[in-house]
Design a protein around this motif. Structure first.
Motif, PDB file in Angstrom:
ATOM      1  N   ARG A  45      65.957  43.637  31.327  1.00 18.35           N
ATOM      2  CA  ARG A  45      64.965  43.796  32.501  1.00 18.35           C
ATOM      3  C   ARG A  45      63.644  42.775  31.912  1.00 18.35           C
ATOM      4  O   ARG A  45      62.565  43.220  31.813  1.00 18.35           O
ATOM      5  N   PHE A  46      64.085  42.135  31.078  1.00 18.40           N
ATOM      6  CA  PHE A  46      63.077  41.194  30.437  1.00 18.40           C
ATOM      7  C   PHE A  46      62.075  39.989  31.210  1.00 18.40           C
ATOM      8  O   PHE A  46      60.742  40.198  30.992  1.00 18.40           O
ATOM      9  N   PHE A  47      62.506  39.618  32.022  1.00 15.13           N
ATOM     10  CA  PHE A  47      62.071  39.368  33.449  1.00 15.13           C
ATOM     11  C   PHE A  47      60.503  40.232  33.798  1.00 15.13           C
ATOM     12  O   PHE A  47      59.512  39.800  33.909  1.00 15.13           O
ATOM     13  N   ASP A  48      61.088  40.773  34.815  1.00 14.51           N
ATOM     14  CA  ASP A  48      59.884  42.407  34.824  1.00 14.51           C
ATOM     15  C   ASP A  48      59.378  42.746  33.950  1.00 14.51           C
ATOM     16  O   ASP A  48      57.861  43.092  34.196  1.00 14.51           O
ATOM     17  N   LEU A  49      59.677  43.243  33.050  1.00 14.86           N
ATOM     18  CA  LEU A  49      58.622  43.914  31.879  1.00 14.86           C
ATOM     19  C   LEU A  49      57.676  42.536  31.333  1.00 14.86           C
ATOM     20  O   LEU A  49      56.506  43.071  31.171  1.00 14.86           O
ATOM     21  N   HIS A  50      58.575  41.493  31.300  1.00 17.56           N
ATOM     22  CA  HIS A  50      57.268  40.666  30.369  1.00 17.56           C
ATOM     23  C   HIS A  50      56.500  40.182  31.468  1.00 17.56           C
ATOM     24  O   HIS A  50      54.874  40.139  31.321  1.00 17.56           O
ATOM     25  N   ALA A  51      56.866  39.997  32.656  1.00 13.05           N
ATOM     26  CA  ALA A  51      55.747  39.994  33.866  1.00 13.05           C
ATOM     27  C   ALA A  51      54.650  41.057  34.097  1.00 13.05           C
ATOM     28  O   ALA A  51      53.397  41.015  33.805  1.00 13.05           O
ATOM     29  N   LYS A  52      54.828  42.525  33.703  1.00 13.61           N
ATOM     30  CA  LYS A  52      54.289  43.473  33.912  1.00 13.61           C
ATOM     31  C   LYS A  52      53.270  43.427  33.057  1.00 13.61           C
ATOM     32  O   LYS A  52      52.202  43.976  33.048  1.00 13.61           O
ATOM     33  N   PHE A  53      53.653  43.216  31.813  1.00 17.60           N
ATOM     34  CA  PHE A  53      52.610  43.920  30.703  1.00 17.60           C
ATOM     35  C   PHE A  53      51.477  42.716  30.893  1.00 17.60           C
ATOM     36  O   PHE A  53      50.862  42.945  30.349  1.00 17.60           O
ATOM     37  N   GLU A  54      51.884  41.118  31.137  1.00 14.30           N
ATOM     38  CA  GLU A  54      51.300  40.549  30.939  1.00 14.30           C
ATOM     39  C   GLU A  54      49.927  40.123  32.278  1.00 14.30           C
ATOM     40  O   GLU A  54      48.718  40.777  31.530  1.00 14.30           O
ATOM     41  N   GLU A  55      50.326  41.260  33.014  1.00 19.03           N
ATOM     42  CA  GLU A  55      49.739  41.579  34.524  1.00 19.03           C
ATOM     43  C   GLU A  55      48.674  43.170  33.646  1.00 19.03           C
ATOM     44  O   GLU A  55      47.419  42.609  33.954  1.00 19.03           O
ATOM     45  N   LEU A  56      49.370  43.988  32.942  1.00 21.22           N
ATOM     46  CA  LEU A  56      48.679  44.605  32.679  1.00 21.22           C
ATOM     47  C   LEU A  56      47.442  44.577  30.978  1.00 21.22           C
ATOM     48  O   LEU A  56      46.512  44.530  30.788  1.00 21.22           O
ATOM     49  N   TYR A  57      48.155  43.627  30.059  1.00 19.53           N
ATOM     50  CA  TYR A  57      46.965  43.064  29.314  1.00 19.53           C
ATOM     51  C   TYR A  57      45.674  42.318  29.725  1.00 19.53           C
ATOM     52  O   TYR A  57      44.897  42.129  29.606  1.00 19.53           O
ATOM     53  N   ASN A  58      45.812  41.684  30.967  1.00 19.72           N
ATOM     54  CA  ASN A  58      45.197  40.313  31.749  1.00 19.72           C
ATOM     55  C   ASN A  58      43.569  41.414  32.053  1.00 19.72           C
ATOM     56  O   ASN A  58      42.864  41.826  32.015  1.00 19.72           O
ATOM     57  N   ASP A  59      44.459  42.667  33.462  1.00 18.48           N
ATOM     58  CA  ASP A  59      43.784  43.170  33.786  1.00 18.48           C
ATOM     59  C   ASP A  59      43.375  44.713  32.086  1.00 18.48           C
ATOM     60  O   ASP A  59      42.007  44.450  32.371  1.00 18.48           O
ATOM     61  N   ALA A  60      43.638  44.912  30.918  1.00 17.11           N
ATOM     62  CA  ALA A  60      42.737  45.318  30.078  1.00 17.11           C
ATOM     63  C   ALA A  60      41.425  44.810  29.481  1.00 17.11           C
ATOM     64  O   ALA A  60      41.061  44.874  28.894  1.00 17.11           O
ATOM     65  N   GLN A  61      42.142  43.394  29.346  1.00 17.82           N
ATOM     66  CA  GLN A  61      40.942  42.323  28.628  1.00 17.82           C
ATOM     67  C   GLN A  61      39.621  42.194  29.821  1.00 17.82           C
ATOM     68  O   GLN A  61      38.531  42.525  28.724  1.00 17.82           O
ATOM     69  N   LEU A  62      39.482  42.323  31.102  1.00 20.35           N
ATOM     70  CA  LEU A  62      38.387  42.604  32.089  1.00 20.35           C
ATOM     71  C   LEU A  62      38.426  43.640  31.676  1.00 20.35           C
ATOM     72  O   LEU A  62      36.870  44.040  31.800  1.00 20.35           O
ATOM     73  N   LYS A  63      38.880  45.336  31.455  1.00 17.69           N
ATOM     74  CA  LYS A  63      38.048  46.265  31.508  1.00 17.69           C
ATOM     75  C   LYS A  63      37.078  46.266  29.747  1.00 17.69           C
ATOM     76  O   LYS A  63      36.281  46.551  29.910  1.00 17.69           O
ATOM     77  N   VAL A  64      37.397  45.498  28.954  1.00 17.75           N
ATOM     78  CA  VAL A  64      37.393  45.767  28.019  1.00 17.75           C
ATOM     79  C   VAL A  64      36.102  44.769  27.901  1.00 17.75           C
ATOM     80  O   VAL A  64      34.617  45.155  27.501  1.00 17.75           O
ATOM     81  N   ASP A  65      35.922  43.635  28.160  1.00 18.65           N
ATOM     82  CA  ASP A  65      34.737  43.097  28.978  1.00 18.65           C
ATOM     83  C   ASP A  65      33.420  44.826  29.867  1.00 18.65           C
ATOM     84  O   ASP A  65      32.374  44.459  29.599  1.00 18.65           O
ATOM     85  N   MET A  66      34.206  44.877  30.951  1.00 19.95           N
ATOM     86  CA  MET A  66      33.154  45.443  31.829  1.00 19.95           C
ATOM     87  C   MET A  66      32.734  46.360  30.858  1.00 19.95           C
ATOM     88  O   MET A  66      31.143  46.947  31.148  1.00 19.95           O
ATOM     89  N   ILE A  67      33.328  47.250  29.902  1.00 24.32           N
ATOM     90  CA  ILE A  67      32.633  48.328  28.679  1.00 24.32           C
ATOM     91  C   ILE A  67      32.102  48.314  28.324  1.00 24.32           C
ATOM     92  O   ILE A  67      31.203  48.557  28.307  1.00 24.32           O
ATOM     93  N   ALA A  68      32.039  46.463  27.377  1.00 28.01           N
ATOM     94  CA  ALA A  68      31.247  46.124  26.600  1.00 28.01           C
ATOM     95  C   ALA A  68      29.965  45.370  27.647  1.00 28.01           C
ATOM     96  O   ALA A  68      28.611  45.957  26.912  1.00 28.01           O
ATOM     97  N   GLU A  69      29.987  45.700  28.212  1.00 21.88           N
ATOM     98  CA  GLU A  69      28.775  45.084  29.718  1.00 21.88           C
ATOM     99  C   GLU A  69      27.965  46.424  29.880  1.00 21.88           C
ATOM    100  O   GLU A  69      26.805  46.372  30.096  1.00 21.88           O
ATOM    101  N   ARG A  70      28.954  47.052  29.902  1.00 23.20           N
ATOM    102  CA  ARG A  70      28.208  48.701  30.031  1.00 23.20           C
ATOM    103  C   ARG A  70      27.631  48.998  28.629  1.00 23.20           C
ATOM    104  O   ARG A  70      26.570  49.472  29.496  1.00 23.20           O
ATOM    105  N   ILE A  71      28.402  49.106  27.528  1.00 21.82           N
ATOM    106  CA  ILE A  71      26.985  49.330  26.505  1.00 21.82           C
ATOM    107  C   ILE A  71      26.096  48.560  26.384  1.00 21.82           C
ATOM    108  O   ILE A  71      25.486  49.144  26.260  1.00 21.82           O
ATOM    109  N   LEU A  72      26.126  47.218  26.713  1.00 22.64           N
ATOM    110  CA  LEU A  72      24.685  46.704  26.296  1.00 22.64           C
ATOM    111  C   LEU A  72      23.777  47.685  27.753  1.00 22.64           C
ATOM    112  O   LEU A  72      22.600  47.071  26.959  1.00 22.64           O
TER     113      LEU A  72
END
Length: 159
Positions: A45-72
């Protein structure tokens, strides 16, 4: 009661920034977990999961920025060191995970922990009449509930 320039109770916003920093730390650990399983996943399942985890970490990276900016926005200072993240975070840390089921379980366990934190923040932001934080938490919760459902379906488990 002291009101800040956003029209919010200063004491309540200070309390919210503490909780948002906890969420930020947890998201940073979750992000690193996602990077790790993205890099290390193996099997049929490498190809499917590799792509899915990339999608999830890109989303998490955006949320990290949103949370930090909300704190500010609320007048706080976002945590920004790995030491702070590890000290504060409660999501499980995944190390050397390469099996598909173990990786998906890590995602589910992490999201379950994030949802607990977000629901707590949602209650606090509602009490503080902080619609900005409230809206952000509502959006995060809705999206993450769906991801948990999908991951549990993949595992052939019920919610």
């Amino acid at each position: 009661m002291q009101i800040n320039s956003l029209g919010l109770d200063t004491r309540k916003t200070e309390e919210l920034t503490v909780e948002l920093n906890s969420l930020l730390a947890n998201f940073q650990v979750f992000y690193q977990n996602l990077r790790g399983i993205h890099w290390n996943i193996r099997g049929k399942r490498f190809f499917d999961l590799h792509a899915k985890f990339e999608e999830l970490y890109n989303d998490a990276q955006l949320k990290v920025d949103m949370i930090a900016e909300r704190i500010l926005t609320l007048g706080g200072t976002p945590l920004h060191t790995f030491g702070d993240y590890v000290r504060v975070a409660s999501v499980p840390v995944g190390k050397d995970i390469s099996l598909d089921e173990s990786a998906i379980k890590l995602v589910v366990d992490s999201l379950t922990e994030l949802l607990k934190i977000e629901r707590n923040i949602l209650e606090q932001s509602d009490d503080a009449a902080d619609e900005g934080t409230n809206s952000m938490m509502s959006d995060f919760i809705t999206e993450q509930e769906k991801t948990v459902w999908m991951m549990k379906a993949w595992l052939d488990e019920k919610i």
